[in-house]
Design a protein around this motif. Structure first.
Motif, PDB file in Angstrom:
ATOM      1  N   VAL A  12      24.179  -8.552   0.954  1.00 44.87           N
ATOM      2  CA  VAL A  12      24.465  -8.049  -0.397  1.00 44.87           C
ATOM      3  C   VAL A  12      24.991  -9.187  -1.269  1.00 44.87           C
ATOM      4  O   VAL A  12      24.644  -9.301  -2.453  1.00 44.87           O
ATOM      5  CB  VAL A  12      25.469  -6.882  -0.351  1.00 44.87           C
ATOM      6  N   LEU A  13      25.843 -10.038  -0.690  1.00 41.01           N
ATOM      7  CA  LEU A  13      26.320 -11.208  -1.436  1.00 41.01           C
ATOM      8  C   LEU A  13      25.151 -12.138  -1.758  1.00 41.01           C
ATOM      9  O   LEU A  13      25.088 -12.710  -2.852  1.00 41.01           O
ATOM     10  CB  LEU A  13      27.396 -11.939  -0.641  1.00 41.01           C
ATOM     11  N   GLN A  14      24.211 -12.282  -0.829  1.00 36.97           N
ATOM     12  CA  GLN A  14      23.021 -13.079  -1.126  1.00 36.97           C
ATOM     13  C   GLN A  14      22.257 -12.506  -2.320  1.00 36.97           C
ATOM     14  O   GLN A  14      21.787 -13.256  -3.182  1.00 36.97           O
ATOM     15  CB  GLN A  14      22.092 -13.125   0.086  1.00 36.97           C
ATOM     16  N   ALA A  15      22.140 -11.195  -2.361  1.00 37.57           N
ATOM     17  CA  ALA A  15      21.467 -10.555  -3.493  1.00 37.57           C
ATOM     18  C   ALA A  15      22.225 -10.820  -4.785  1.00 37.57           C
ATOM     19  O   ALA A  15      21.628 -11.095  -5.831  1.00 37.57           O
ATOM     20  CB  ALA A  15      21.337  -9.059  -3.238  1.00 37.57           C
ATOM     21  N   ALA A  16      23.554 -10.747  -4.715  1.00 41.24           N
ATOM     22  CA  ALA A  16      24.360 -11.006  -5.911  1.00 41.24           C
ATOM     23  C   ALA A  16      24.212 -12.450  -6.377  1.00 41.24           C
ATOM     24  O   ALA A  16      24.178 -12.720  -7.583  1.00 41.24           O
ATOM     25  CB  ALA A  16      25.829 -10.691  -5.621  1.00 41.24           C
ATOM     26  N   ASP A  17      24.119 -13.393  -5.424  1.00 41.24           N
ATOM     27  CA  ASP A  17      23.905 -14.793  -5.788  1.00 41.24           C
ATOM     28  C   ASP A  17      22.681 -14.943  -6.688  1.00 41.24           C
ATOM     29  O   ASP A  17      22.671 -15.731  -7.638  1.00 41.24           O
ATOM     30  CB  ASP A  17      23.667 -15.648  -4.532  1.00 41.24           C
ATOM     31  N   ILE A  18      21.657 -14.184  -6.379  1.00 47.58           N
ATOM     32  CA  ILE A  18      20.382 -14.263  -7.105  1.00 47.58           C
ATOM     33  C   ILE A  18      20.446 -13.485  -8.416  1.00 47.58           C
ATOM     34  O   ILE A  18      20.097 -13.995  -9.481  1.00 47.58           O
ATOM     35  CB  ILE A  18      19.248 -13.719  -6.211  1.00 47.58           C
ATOM     36  N   LEU A  19      20.931 -12.250  -8.328  1.00 47.82           N
ATOM     37  CA  LEU A  19      20.855 -11.352  -9.479  1.00 47.82           C
ATOM     38  C   LEU A  19      21.864 -11.682 -10.566  1.00 47.82           C
ATOM     39  O   LEU A  19      21.635 -11.373 -11.738  1.00 47.82           O
ATOM     40  CB  LEU A  19      21.022  -9.905  -9.019  1.00 47.82           C
ATOM     41  N   VAL A  20      22.981 -12.307 -10.209  1.00 51.04           N
ATOM     42  CA  VAL A  20      23.986 -12.610 -11.231  1.00 51.04           C
ATOM     43  C   VAL A  20      23.439 -13.599 -12.260  1.00 51.04           C
ATOM     44  O   VAL A  20      23.929 -13.665 -13.392  1.00 51.04           O
ATOM     45  CB  VAL A  20      25.297 -13.124 -10.581  1.00 51.04           C
ATOM     46  N   TYR A  21      22.395 -14.339 -11.891  1.00 58.21           N
ATOM     47  CA  TYR A  21      21.733 -15.256 -12.832  1.00 58.21           C
ATOM     48  C   TYR A  21      20.393 -14.698 -13.316  1.00 58.21           C
ATOM     49  O   TYR A  21      19.652 -15.388 -13.995  1.00 58.21           O
ATOM     50  CB  TYR A  21      21.526 -16.619 -12.175  1.00 58.21           C
TER      51      TYR A  21
END
Length: 351
Positions: free
Chosen positions: A148-157
């Motif tokens: 989920v943190l990996q997804a956030a790394d991508i989606l936050v940008y």
């Protein structure tokens, strides 16, 4: 209504787990440099050292601090340019974890338990092949939720493309699912997130020099199984000379099934020289393993000569590394703040 046109944004990250080996360089780092070279001026490129992900395994604080700095030096040494790419430490931007929490509240735990990484770690916890024999209590919650943190790394940008290897495809699929789920749950005049796609780049699978049935790895017990960016020319020569090949005495052929060791050396040579492996194999058809190993040694030394020297220079200039990290984090926070301001408003956490 036409779908929104998202500006091209590429995100990728690397864990601070020590000096990269030849497989890391040929499989990811050299491709990042190529992405930077081929990018258009309006593209946004983000390359991050993902320190929070490293915490899913026990870390020694002093060693982790040094590994983070070394990882930044490596990215610069191989050719990433802070004037063309945003290069930063993930843990310098707390908005990653804020978005990760929001997304985790939308992610079924059953989906996380089906992730390959979680199942693999479960099996490793008791060295068991049968998942029914393992004990989940031996593993930390961060290991379960780090996709989920990996997804956030991508989606936050609002990244539109992500360079991924074969072992990361499942994580990108989760990211895509979460982006789509959020867009469907919290509708607006336009979707909150693009649905990121995998950026297919040529990646050579470099195998262990001592056990060509497995990938080259930093964690392998035998240090001679891998070639590190910091290895000296003599160390590289020694490791290549001792690399496993096969007992077939006549000729060199590319046959990954029957001749994995020999084929691995051919793969390394072709990748270093950016040549077609079929043509490389044909060139060595009447030669010996000694001839092949000599040319592999020359090719790897030539490939690593400049980045190795640049890495050693950068390590002696921590002030420059701090400036690069600080500037990169500032740019990353500015981009992600725009995303999170809109997201908070959309989900009801309005300022």
């Amino acid at each position: 209504m036409l779908p929104p046109v998202w500006p091209r944004t590429i995100f990728s990250g690397i864990q601070p787990t020590g000096i990269p080996h030849l497989g890391n360089y040929l499989g990811a780092l050299s491709n990042w440099v190529k992405i930077q070279k081929d990018a258009q001026p309006e593209d946004t490129l983000l390359f991050s050292i993902v320190g929070w992900h490293a915490l899913t395994l026990p870390q020694r604080p002093k060693l982790l601090a040094q590994s983070r700095r070394d990882a930044l030096a490596v990215l610069l040494a191989v050719g990433l340019d802070p004037q063309k790419s945003i290069i930063f430490h993930q843990d310098h931007n707390p908005l990653h974890t804020e978005l990760a929490w929001i997304l985790s509240c939308m992610t079924p735990t059953g989906k996380l338990r089906r992730m390959t990484t979680w199942k693999t770690r479960l099996a490793e916890s008791r060295n068991a092949n049968d998942e029914s024999e393992v004990d989940e209590s031996l593993l930390n919650a961060g290991l379960l939720t780090y996709p989920v943190l990996q997804a956030a790394d991508i989606l936050v940008y609002r990244a539109t493309e992500v360079p991924v290897g074969e072992d990361q495809r499942q994580h990108l699929e989760l990211c895509r699912d979460l982006a789509e789920s959020f867009n469907n749950t919290y509708k607006g005049r336009q979707p909150m997130f693009p649905i990121p796609t995998s950026l297919i780049t040529p990646a050579k699978r470099i195998l262990s020099l001592k056990d060509p049935s497995s990938k080259m790895s930093k964690s392998a017990a035998n240090p001679d199984s891998r070639i590190l960016l910091t290895d000296t020319p003599d160390e590289i020569s020694r490791k290549v000379r001792a690399a496993v090949t096969d007992s077939i005495a006549t000729g060199i052929t590319y046959d990954p099934v029957e001749r994995p060791g020999t084929s691995n050396l051919l793969t390394i040579l072709a990748a270093c020289a950016d040549e077609d492996i079929t043509l490389v194999a044909e060139r060595f058809s009447g030669k010996s393993h000694g001839d092949l190993k000599r040319e592999v040694t020359e090719a790897v030394n030539g490939l690593f000569e400049r980045p190795r020297a640049e890495f050693e220079r950068l390590k002696q200039d921590p002030g420059h590394l701090d400036i690069v990290a600080r500037n990169g984090a500032s740019k990353a926070r500015t981009l992600s703040a725009q995303t999170m301001h809109q997201l908070r408003w959309r989900i009801g956490l309005r300022d």
